[in-house]
Design a protein around this motif. Structure first.
Motif, short mmCIF file in Angstrom:
data_model
loop_
_atom_site.label_atom_id
_atom_site.label_comp_id
_atom_site.label_asym_id
_atom_site.label_seq_id
_atom_site.Cartn_x
_atom_site.Cartn_y
_atom_site.Cartn_z
N ALA A 1 0.72 -1.23 -0.01
CA ALA A 1 -0.11 0.15 -0.21
C ALA A 1 0.93 1.29 0.14
O ALA A 1 0.56 2.22 -0.63
CB ALA A 1 -1.02 -0.10 1.35
N VAL A 2 1.99 1.15 0.68
CA VAL A 2 2.81 2.24 0.65
C VAL A 2 3.46 2.50 -0.68
O VAL A 2 3.57 3.64 -1.07
CB VAL A 2 3.97 2.29 1.75
N LEU A 3 4.02 1.56 -1.22
CA LEU A 3 4.45 1.54 -2.57
C LEU A 3 3.68 2.11 -3.59
O LEU A 3 3.98 3.00 -4.39
CB LEU A 3 5.13 0.29 -2.90
N GLN A 4 2.43 1.71 -3.44
CA GLN A 4 1.47 2.15 -4.46
C GLN A 4 1.08 3.73 -4.31
O GLN A 4 0.90 4.23 -5.04
CB GLN A 4 0.11 1.16 -4.24
N ARG A 5 1.02 4.17 -3.24
CA ARG A 5 0.64 5.42 -2.63
C ARG A 5 2.22 6.38 -3.06
O ARG A 5 1.69 7.30 -3.50
CB ARG A 5 0.56 5.45 -1.18
N MET A 6 3.25 5.92 -2.99
CA MET A 6 4.29 6.51 -3.65
C MET A 6 4.42 6.72 -5.01
O MET A 6 4.70 7.79 -5.51
CB MET A 6 5.72 6.01 -3.02
N ASP A 7 4.14 5.71 -5.67
CA ASP A 7 3.77 5.81 -7.09
C ASP A 7 2.89 6.76 -7.38
O ASP A 7 2.93 7.55 -8.35
CB ASP A 7 3.45 4.39 -7.74
N GLU A 8 1.54 6.83 -6.73
CA GLU A 8 0.46 7.72 -7.16
C GLU A 8 0.96 9.16 -6.94
O GLU A 8 0.79 10.09 -7.63
CB GLU A 8 -0.73 7.53 -6.33
N GLU A 9 1.55 9.58 -5.88
CA GLU A 9 2.13 10.97 -5.41
C GLU A 9 3.24 11.38 -6.54
O GLU A 9 3.39 12.15 -6.85
CB GLU A 9 2.71 10.89 -3.91
N GLY A 10 4.31 10.25 -6.78
CA GLY A 10 5.36 10.45 -7.89
C GLY A 10 4.73 11.09 -9.22
O GLY A 10 4.98 11.78 -9.87
N SER A 11 3.53 10.19 -9.65
CA SER A 11 2.65 10.67 -10.96
C SER A 11 2.17 12.08 -10.85
O SER A 11 2.26 13.07 -11.55
CB SER A 11 1.57 9.84 -11.12
N ILE A 12 1.81 12.48 -9.63
CA ILE A 12 1.20 13.70 -9.32
C ILE A 12 2.18 14.86 -9.64
O ILE A 12 1.84 15.82 -10.04
CB ILE A 12 0.31 14.03 -8.11
N PHE A 13 3.23 14.43 -8.80
CA PHE A 13 4.40 15.45 -8.68
C PHE A 13 4.84 15.60 -9.90
O PHE A 13 5.19 16.70 -10.52
CB PHE A 13 5.28 15.05 -7.94
N ARG A 14 5.23 14.66 -10.88
CA ARG A 14 5.59 14.79 -12.22
C ARG A 14 4.75 15.56 -13.22
O ARG A 14 5.26 16.47 -13.94
CB ARG A 14 5.80 13.41 -12.93
N ARG A 15 3.59 15.44 -12.94
CA ARG A 15 2.53 16.20 -13.78
C ARG A 15 2.75 17.77 -13.30
O ARG A 15 2.41 18.87 -14.23
CB ARG A 15 0.90 15.81 -13.59
N MET A 16 2.88 18.21 -11.89
CA MET A 16 2.88 19.50 -11.61
C MET A 16 3.97 20.07 -11.99
O MET A 16 4.11 21.35 -12.17
CB MET A 16 2.74 19.46 -9.90
N LEU A 17 5.26 19.22 -12.16
CA LEU A 17 6.15 19.88 -12.64
C LEU A 17 6.53 20.61 -13.86
O LEU A 17 7.22 21.43 -14.28
CB LEU A 17 7.68 18.67 -12.65
N LYS B 1 7.20 26.16 -14.03
CA LYS B 1 8.03 26.61 -14.75
C LYS B 1 8.53 28.08 -14.51
O LYS B 1 9.46 28.24 -14.34
CB LYS B 1 7.45 26.80 -16.09
N GLU B 2 7.52 28.86 -13.87
CA GLU B 2 8.00 30.39 -13.50
C GLU B 2 8.72 30.21 -12.37
O GLU B 2 9.83 30.86 -12.08
CB GLU B 2 6.66 31.10 -13.08
N ALA B 3 8.42 29.30 -11.27
CA ALA B 3 9.19 29.35 -10.18
C ALA B 3 10.63 28.86 -10.45
O ALA B 3 11.73 29.39 -9.96
CB ALA B 3 8.54 27.99 -9.22
N PHE B 4 10.74 27.84 -11.26
CA PHE B 4 12.16 27.38 -11.63
C PHE B 4 12.94 28.37 -12.33
O PHE B 4 14.28 28.57 -12.08
CB PHE B 4 12.18 25.89 -12.35
N SER B 5 12.24 28.91 -13.24
CA SER B 5 12.95 30.12 -14.10
C SER B 5 13.35 31.32 -13.06
O SER B 5 14.48 31.79 -13.18
CB SER B 5 12.27 30.72 -15.13
N ALA B 6 12.33 31.62 -12.17
CA ALA B 6 12.83 32.74 -11.22
C ALA B 6 13.86 32.48 -10.31
O ALA B 6 15.04 33.03 -10.09
CB ALA B 6 11.80 33.05 -10.34
#
Length: 58
Positions: A16-32, A38-43
């Motif tokens: 369950a923990v590994l599945q949750r980590m995969d889900e959070e990783g997917s969300i984080f990659r989309r947010m990047l 992009k504005e935050a990294f550029s700044a």
């Protein structure tokens, strides 16, 4: 303390923990790739304050 009981409990929770980590990783990659990220990294790289006023909320 009985470490055997704790070890068994942890091993049951691991999938369950590994599945949750995969889900959070997917969300984080989309947010990047969002405009705000992009504005935050550029700044940051340009050593300036980010300007989020031109970003339209989704």
């Amino acid at each position: 303390m009985n470490h055997g009981i704790l070890t068994r409990a942890k091993s049951r929770q691991q999938p369950a923990v590994l599945q949750r980590m995969d889900e959070e990783g997917s969300i984080f990659r989309r947010m990047l790739v969002e405009p705000a990220a992009k504005e935050a990294f550029s700044a940051f790289l340009q050593k300036r304050k980010p300007d989020f006023s031109t970003i339209v909320p989704a």
